[in-house]
Design an enzyme around this catalytic site. Structure first.
Site, mmCIF file in Angstrom:
data_model
loop_
_atom_site.group_PDB
_atom_site.id
_atom_site.type_symbol
_atom_site.label_atom_id
_atom_site.label_comp_id
_atom_site.label_asym_id
_atom_site.label_seq_id
_atom_site.Cartn_x
_atom_site.Cartn_y
_atom_site.Cartn_z
ATOM 1 N N GLY A 12 0.798 -1.222 0.000
ATOM 2 C CA GLY A 12 0.000 0.000 0.000
ATOM 3 C C GLY A 12 0.831 1.272 0.000
ATOM 4 N N ARG A 16 -3.064 8.276 3.758
ATOM 5 C CA ARG A 16 -3.348 9.048 4.974
ATOM 6 C C ARG A 16 -2.083 9.561 5.666
ATOM 7 N NH1 ARG A 16 -7.400 5.568 8.531
ATOM 8 N NH2 ARG A 16 -6.619 3.826 7.277
ATOM 9 N N ASP A 103 2.784 -2.510 8.312
ATOM 10 C CA ASP A 103 2.668 -1.257 9.061
ATOM 11 C C ASP A 103 2.312 -1.497 10.523
ATOM 12 O OD1 ASP A 103 0.024 -2.028 8.978
ATOM 13 O OD2 ASP A 103 -0.715 -0.237 7.947
ATOM 14 N N GLU A 155 -17.411 -6.354 10.347
ATOM 15 C CA GLU A 155 -16.785 -5.045 10.201
ATOM 16 C C GLU A 155 -17.654 -3.971 10.862
ATOM 17 O OE1 GLU A 155 -13.765 -4.724 9.104
ATOM 18 O OE2 GLU A 155 -13.703 -6.872 8.668
ATOM 19 N N TYR A 366 39.303 24.105 15.746
ATOM 20 C CA TYR A 366 38.859 23.256 14.644
ATOM 21 C C TYR A 366 40.031 22.390 14.185
ATOM 22 C CZ TYR A 366 37.731 21.588 10.005
ATOM 23 O OH TYR A 366 37.540 20.772 8.923
ATOM 24 N N ALA A 423 52.230 31.198 20.183
ATOM 25 C CA ALA A 423 50.862 31.696 20.080
ATOM 26 C C ALA A 423 50.745 32.741 18.985
ATOM 27 C CB ALA A 423 50.413 32.278 21.413
#
Length: 455
Positions: A12, A16, A103, A155, A366, A423
């Site tokens: 399917g 929905r 499902d 049903e 980084y 530095a």
């Protein structure tokens, strides 16, 4: 024991769901719904699994791979029609066949085994898996006679007022004698408002033929839930998450707030690891023992060894070795490997880099496309400059090196063991052992210049 077969209905589209993704491919705790079903069938020792595909057939096949055979339902003409498409694969087989929808991700192997056992013990032609719904509206009702034998399935739209009050419902899962199933399928028709072939008609045909039709009741209604829309999908995720967390806690994992701890199916976590609330752990992640993961952390497909501390940080396809720590607010991107007893502080990013044992990367740094040795000190604000505008380049840093704060290491470059980067330097040339590299202009002071400034 009779041969066990299973048919998974996954053809399917699921309109929905309001999605371009086919219904059974929506995920519950990191796995597609149809994968959950097939995985549990595998644990139930099914000899032969056939999945009926239709919409999105190629994607479903790619998702499930060799775990199942496939039958194609080109037109979606009902559940009975879907099962008919498996006749070439199963029609001549002996044994029992379980039919389940793709499902329904919450079913367990234990329930499937109980259904098979109940069916076999009663020598039934068909056994319906039922449950008791708090609100049965919309479900087919199980009608039993005075001694509890199943008479029929009614049903919702066809049920009388008395029948609508019945709370035992049809879950849409069945176990059949395989040969009798395919014999009965030849007798059903599509003479109904929808023009479809219903699998429930097989039950009526078997009853008419005097076959034994039984029903096995699953006491956990939540397990039987089918997912037809986003509301049900969210509920399924919540139920599955509670199940995963409960199992992990039973194995020795501590969770401060399980209700806000989101862990995918298949994640492995060792004993005495503590996880705070607001943590997300996804994909193929393995976490060792005695770890601590604080709130705000997100870990995706990563390997975490024993005794690691992760504080409000994100890891993607990364690895942290024993005794290392990270955070808060740092990020390990793919192919970052952090050695033993390494410290990665706050606001650091590491990508495609190995950092050796005992090295410290304190903050605001980084590191990308690099190999760092052992016991290195990387100061605040260091940038491994790895990209020249078209290609990425690699940086090597030897053991016991010292990288001063606010330095830029412009790749490709090799910083030798025991060397020292002053530095504020921008380093473009390699160093030798015990070198100190300084790459900055000497300071110049301009007397009285500040008086000219506007403030």
């Amino acid at each position: 024991m009779a041969k066990r077969n299973a048919i998974v209905l996954a053809a399917g589209k699921g309109t929905r769901m309001k999605s371009k993704l086919y219904k059974v491919l929506h995920q519950v705790c990191g796995r597609t719904m149809v994968e959950h079903v097939v995985n549990q069938l595998g644990k139930a020792h099914i000899d032969n699994i056939v999945t009926v595909v239709g919409f999105g057939a190629d994607t479903v096949k790619e998702t499930l791979g060799s775990r199942t055979s496939f039958a194609l339902q080109q037109q979606q003409l009902g559940t009975g029609h879907a099962v008919m498409q498996t006749e070439d694969l199963l029609g001549s087989s002996d044994g029992e066949t379980l039919v389940v929808s793709g499902d329904t991700p919450l079913f367990t192997a234990e329930t499937f085994n109980h259904l098979f056992e109940y069916h076999e013990q009663r020598h039934a032609a068909a056994t319906i898996l039922t449950s008791v719904a708090p609100d049965p509206t919309g479900y087919g009702r199980i009608i039993r006679n005075d001694v509890g034998i199943v008479e029929r399935i009614v049903e919702q739209k066809d049920a009388s007022k008395e029948e609508q009050a019945i709370k035992e419902i049809n879950t849409g899962v069945y176990c059949f004698d395989n040969r009798k199933l395919f014999q009965a399928l030849k007798k059903i028709n599509n003479d109904n408002a929808q023009g479809e072939y219903y699998l429930t008609d097989v039950i009526a045909i078997m009853k008419q033929q005097g076959e034994v039709v039984t029903a096995y009741r699953d006491n956990d209604f939540n397990e039987t839930m089918g997912v037809n829309d986003r509301v049900a999908l969210a509920r399924a995720n919540k139920i599955m998450q509670a199940r995963i967390n409960k199992q992990l806690m039973a194995q020795g994992v501590s969770m401060i707030d399980p209700a806000t701890t989101y862990i995918d199916a298949g994640v492995k976590i060792g004993r005495d690891t503590v996880i705070e609330g607001g943590v997300v752990i996804k994909g193929r992640t393995t976490i060792g023992s005695d770890c601590f993961i604080s709130s705000g952390s997100r870990i995706i497909s990563s390997t975490i060894h024993d005794g690691v501390k992760i504080t409000s940080s994100t890891l993607e396809s990364a690895e942290m070795h024993t005794g290392s720590d990270i955070g808060p607010n740092s990020h390990l991107r793919p192919n970052a490997e952090i050695g033993k007893n390494v410290h990665i502080g706050n606001f650091c990013e590491v990508k495609k880099a190995y950092i050796g044992d005992g090295t410290k990367v304190g903050h605001l740094t980084y590191i990308g496309n690099a190999t760092l040795g052992k016991n290195i000190n990387v100061g605040c604000g260091v940038v491994f400059v790895n990209y020249d505008g078209s290609k990425k380049h690699h940086t090597n840093v030897g053991d016991h090196a010292f990288i001063g704060s606010n330095s830029n290491l412009v790749a490709p470059v090799n910083i030798a063991a025991d060397s020292f980067i002053a530095a504020g330097s921008t380093i473009t040339d390699s160093t030798e052992r015990f070198d100190m590299a300084i790459a900055r202009q000497r300071q110049t002071n301009k007397p009285n210049y500040a008086k000219k400034l506007p403030w």
